[in-house]
Motif scaffolding. Structure first.
Motif: not given
Length: 88
Positions: A55-65
């Motif tokens: 979940w944290r990896k997905i969240l970081a990926r989306e926020l970085n995008a």
């Protein structure tokens, strides 16, 4: 805010709230009631925390995008014949 503080104090339940802006009252009570964001720098997650790690990896990926001016992933609801499982 007085209504939210009554919810936090246990003087009133969400189910008993009758307010024209009920969604806003609920949002404030839930979000502000979580307190400050914890420092996770020294946190050590293990194998049983795989869901949290993902979940944290997905969240970081989306926020970085979003921060980089890119569009985030377009999430869709799975078809009704897909049944979620716990993976074990």
């Amino acid at each position: 805010m007085a209504l939210v503080e009554d919810i936090w104090a246990g003087k009133i339940r969400f189910a008993d709230v009758a307010h024209p802006d009920l969604a806003i009252v609920q949002d404030i009570a839930v979000q502000a009631g979580q307190g400050r964001i914890e420092d996770r720098d020294n946190e050590r997650l293990g194998r049983s925390d795989a869901g949290i790690i993902l979940w944290r990896k997905i969240l970081a990926r989306e926020l970085n995008a979003i921060a980089g001016g890119r569009k985030p992933k377009r999430w869709t609801t799975p078809p009704p014949d897909i049944v979620p499982t716990l993976g074990f």
